[in-house]
Design an enzyme around this catalytic site. Structure first.
Site, PDB file in Angstrom:
ATOM      1  N   ASP A  61      12.624  34.854 -59.732  1.00  0.00           N
ATOM      2  CA  ASP A  61      13.201  33.712 -59.705  1.00  0.00           C
ATOM      3  C   ASP A  61      12.963  32.910 -58.418  1.00  0.00           C
ATOM      4  OD1 ASP A  61      15.491  32.198 -59.703  1.00  0.00           O
ATOM      5  OD2 ASP A  61      16.821  33.773 -60.100  1.00  0.00           O
ATOM      6  N   HIS A  62      12.447  31.605 -58.851  1.00  0.00           N
ATOM      7  CA  HIS A  62      12.279  30.703 -57.680  1.00  0.00           C
ATOM      8  C   HIS A  62      13.241  30.373 -56.688  1.00  0.00           C
ATOM      9  CE1 HIS A  62      13.702  27.601 -60.383  1.00  0.00           C
ATOM     10  NE2 HIS A  62      13.826  26.707 -59.406  1.00  0.00           N
TER      11      HIS A  62
ATOM     12  N   HIS B  93      19.512  32.671 -61.445  1.00  0.00           N
ATOM     13  CA  HIS B  93      19.693  31.950 -60.474  1.00  0.00           C
ATOM     14  C   HIS B  93      21.351  32.205 -59.844  1.00  0.00           C
ATOM     15  CE1 HIS B  93      16.411  30.049 -61.447  1.00  0.00           C
ATOM     16  NE2 HIS B  93      16.864  29.033 -62.170  1.00  0.00           N
TER      17      HIS B  93
END
Length: 509
Positions: free
Chosen positions: A197-198, A260
């Protein structure tokens, strides 16, 4: 890099071992926009060894030279390149290989196996493999099974490693996530799986940990005794652009909230880890998510707002409604906005509501965590002396203008005694002169060196879906209304009412 400037950190970063980065979906947008620029930046910072190699796998027909030039051009188009980068790409010359083929074809993996053997012999990569799945989620199980069937899921020699990086979304709901997990675990051990998950690669997300656990002044007040409520906002000014077809399948809950938002939420609510090792941190994140009360169908009606943007104006430009976007059904009920009130059932946060919102076509792009503190028990000032006084607040700005804001009360200069709220701001860009690494750059290096701290563990995925799954079912099975909001506004009126009934209001970032 030695420097006399105390604001510039010396380069003491970890260096990746000799390895092959195998990118599935090598002809796609993610590879061009994110992965290859990250590879270039790591090479420029001398964090990749001389023999580092990239093998692309995709259906598009190309040869090795075509792939190298295509990636080089893509990085230049994304703002990379330059004289210094030219030497990097010249050094990559023999380290870029390409395998064309269908992901479901056994022959694709046999060709890949041959190419990896050739790269090992020519580049000294020692059998180390990092598979990166930059492909649509439907191909994840196909690729995992294909690698296992070809024997590419285990180290080829003693001391080498094989790891697999899987992009979000990990499943469409709790059931599909569990099914995918079972397939992946038949091919790879959990220790080999890096779910990316960036958001977790962003410096300011990681700074939640630093702020909490490196400063004695914050941790004592980070609890229900002092905190009135928490707000998490992930806002975007853009609409779905040319991703209408994708958004029709995903929606804001799957696209943003389940991954996120849940990760930021876990870092904000977690207990102090015993050590800063990966398992210790991830254990506490799972505990925090497990403490979030699940929604019942009645809860969804009361404590959740789903919305969809209509036409309006965003930052001075006219914007179409969601149903007018390319690839969107004219009567779509897909949500582009979600707001919810969460309750956390543990000692630290009992009774402290956590309000979450995310949406597209809002007034501005901003991601932040805002912690509003309880009012003082008694104000000794007259009412007119404290008209401009708001509750104290601590705001962590994740993007843009990364930094921290502390809001507190102060006396207004002058002969009379008046108190109002002021803000003290910390900006990363002003405090540190060193360029902040891109999230993919950080996470790619972590995967290469085998540090899973910022990657999502299997049980984290399950807990995030435990929270979000009831919303999906309620929206499908019950007549839950879809609120509408004008593009360029901060969401529907129902979202304001969600806080208004508690005597609170949303922050205006």
């Amino acid at each position: 890099m030695a420097t006399d400037n105390p604001l510039v950190e010396p380069t003491t970063d970890r260096v990746a071992p000799p390895a092959v980065l195998v990118v599935f979906g090598a002809s796609g947008d993610l590879t061009s926009r994110k992965l290859m620029p990250a590879v270039e930046h790591l090479a420029l910072r001398r964090l990749l060894p001389a023999g580092f190699s990239v093998v692309g796998v995709a259906r598009t027909e190309m040869d090795d030279d075509d792939f190298l030039e295509r990636m080089r051009a893509a990085v230049e188009g994304a703002g990379g390149g330059g004289d210094e980068a030219k030497h990097v790409w010249d050094g990559f010359g023999g380290g870029f290989r390409y395998v064309a083929g269908d992901y479901a074809d056994v022959a694709t993996y046999e060709r890949l196996k041959d190419v990896l053997g050739e790269v090992d012999r020519a580049r000294g990569t020692g059998g180390n493999r990092l598979y990166y799945l930059a492909t649509p989620p439907t191909t994840f199980p196909v690729i995992a099974q294909g690698l296992a069937a070809a024997g590419l899921n285990q180290p080829a020699r003693a001391g080498s490693f094989v790891r697999i990086v899987i992009e979000k979304p990990f499943g469409r709901d709790a059931a599909s996530a569990a099914e995918l997990d079972g397939i992946v675990h038949c091919a790879f051990d959990e220790s080999q799986v890096y779910r990316i998950d960036h958001y977790l690669g962003k410096e300011t997300v990681q700074n939640v940990l630093a702020l909490r656990f490196a400063n004695a002044i914050f941790e004592p007040i980070w609890n229900r005794r002092y905190v009135d409520h928490v707000q998490i906002t992930v806002a975007e000014a853009l609409g779905v652009e040319h991703r209408g077809g994708f958004y029709e399948m995903a929606g804001a809950l799957r696209d943003i909230v389940q991954n996120h938002v849940m990760q930021v939420l876990a870092l904000t609510l977690m207990e102090p880890p015993t050590t800063f090792e990966a398992d210790s941190i991830r254990d506490e994140k799972v505990k925090a998510l497990r403490a979030v009360n699940p929604f019942t169908p009645d809860d969804v009606r009361v404590d959740v707002v789903r919305g969809q943007y209509g036409p309006g104006w965003v930052q001075g430009k006219e914007a179409p409604g969601y149903r007018d976007e390319e690839g969107v059904h004219p009567h779509s009920l897909r949500e582009t906005y979600v707001a919810m009130k969460l309750q956390v059932d543990n000692w630290r946060w009992a009774g402290v509501p956590v309000y979450v919102r995310t949406g597209k076509r809002l007034p501005k792009r901003v991601t932040e965590v805002a912690m509003e503190f309880k009012a003082v028990p008694h104000l000794p000032f007259a009412t007119d002396q404290a008209e401009g006084l708001e509750p104290d607040a601590l705001v962590l700005r994740i993007q843009p203008d990364e930094g921290i804001t502390l809001r507190f009360g102060a006396k207004v200069p002058g002969q009379s005694f008046r108190v109002r709220s002021v803000s003290m701001d910390f900006f990363y860009g002003a405090a540190f002169l060193e360029e902040t690494p891109d999230a993919y750059e950080r996470l790619l290096l972590d995967a290469l060196v085998g540090d899973p701290t910022l990657f999502i563990r299997s049980d984290e995925v399950a807990q995030a879906w435990r929270i979000c799954d009831p919303l999906l079912h309620a929206w499908e099975d019950y007549d839950v209304p879809l609120a509408r909001y004008e593009a360029g506004r901060w969401g529907p009126a129902e979202a304001d009412a969600l806080l208004g009934r508690d005597g609170r209001r949303w922050r205006r970032p």
